[in-house]
Design a protein around this motif. Sequence first.
Motif, mmCIF file in Angstrom:
data_model
loop_
_atom_site.group_PDB
_atom_site.id
_atom_site.type_symbol
_atom_site.label_atom_id
_atom_site.label_comp_id
_atom_site.label_asym_id
_atom_site.label_seq_id
_atom_site.Cartn_x
_atom_site.Cartn_y
_atom_site.Cartn_z
ATOM 1 N N ALA A 1 11.614 77.997 48.910
ATOM 2 C CA ALA A 1 10.366 77.372 49.347
ATOM 3 C C ALA A 1 9.289 77.427 48.268
ATOM 4 C CB ALA A 1 9.861 78.041 50.621
ATOM 5 N N GLU A 2 9.432 78.333 47.318
ATOM 6 C CA GLU A 2 8.460 78.468 46.229
ATOM 7 C C GLU A 2 8.721 77.490 45.081
ATOM 8 O OE1 GLU A 2 5.835 80.631 46.363
ATOM 9 O OE2 GLU A 2 6.507 81.037 48.406
ATOM 10 N N ALA A 3 9.854 76.827 45.100
ATOM 11 C CA ALA A 3 10.259 75.963 43.993
ATOM 12 C C ALA A 3 9.428 74.690 43.908
ATOM 13 C CB ALA A 3 11.734 75.601 44.134
ATOM 14 N N ARG A 4 9.265 74.236 42.686
ATOM 15 C CA ARG A 4 8.532 72.995 42.430
ATOM 16 C C ARG A 4 9.467 71.831 42.103
ATOM 17 N NH1 ARG A 4 3.830 75.261 42.640
ATOM 18 N NH2 ARG A 4 2.770 76.625 41.191
ATOM 19 N N SER A 5 10.751 72.119 41.979
ATOM 20 C CA SER A 5 11.741 71.082 41.685
ATOM 21 C C SER A 5 13.094 71.544 42.210
ATOM 22 C CB SER A 5 11.831 70.848 40.171
ATOM 23 O OG SER A 5 12.428 71.962 39.531
ATOM 24 N N PRO A 6 14.018 70.610 42.384
ATOM 25 C CA PRO A 6 15.360 71.000 42.834
ATOM 26 C C PRO A 6 16.041 71.972 41.867
ATOM 27 C CG PRO A 6 15.052 68.651 43.134
ATOM 28 C CD PRO A 6 13.860 69.147 42.364
ATOM 29 N N MET B 1 24.373 72.153 48.036
ATOM 30 C CA MET B 1 23.077 71.515 48.261
ATOM 31 C C MET B 1 23.141 70.025 47.948
ATOM 32 S SD MET B 1 20.957 74.017 49.090
ATOM 33 C CE MET B 1 21.040 75.788 49.073
ATOM 34 N N GLY B 2 24.341 69.534 47.644
ATOM 35 C CA GLY B 2 24.500 68.110 47.421
ATOM 36 C C GLY B 2 24.154 67.638 46.034
#
Length: 85
Positions: A43-48, A83-84
Amino acid sequence: TPFLEKMRDAALEAVQALSERSLVEVAEEEMRRLAFDMANAAAEARSPKQMIELMTRELVDSDRVEEVYASDDEITDVLQSLMGG
């Protein structure tokens, strides 16, 4: 939130897959808590890409994991496939 619930489910699936492949050793009673920790990290991520990195780091550094037999790259590959991407 719905995002966090989906991330938690995906993280649990990843932890179970890694465990089944003998890439990590996690006690059954710790799997859900580890998945929750990994979802919070995601949830803290800014990109995949950063999301996968944060989830990998959370898993590798977690006290909930008894042993890690896989490299960070192997863990990242499993997470990405689940995660695809």
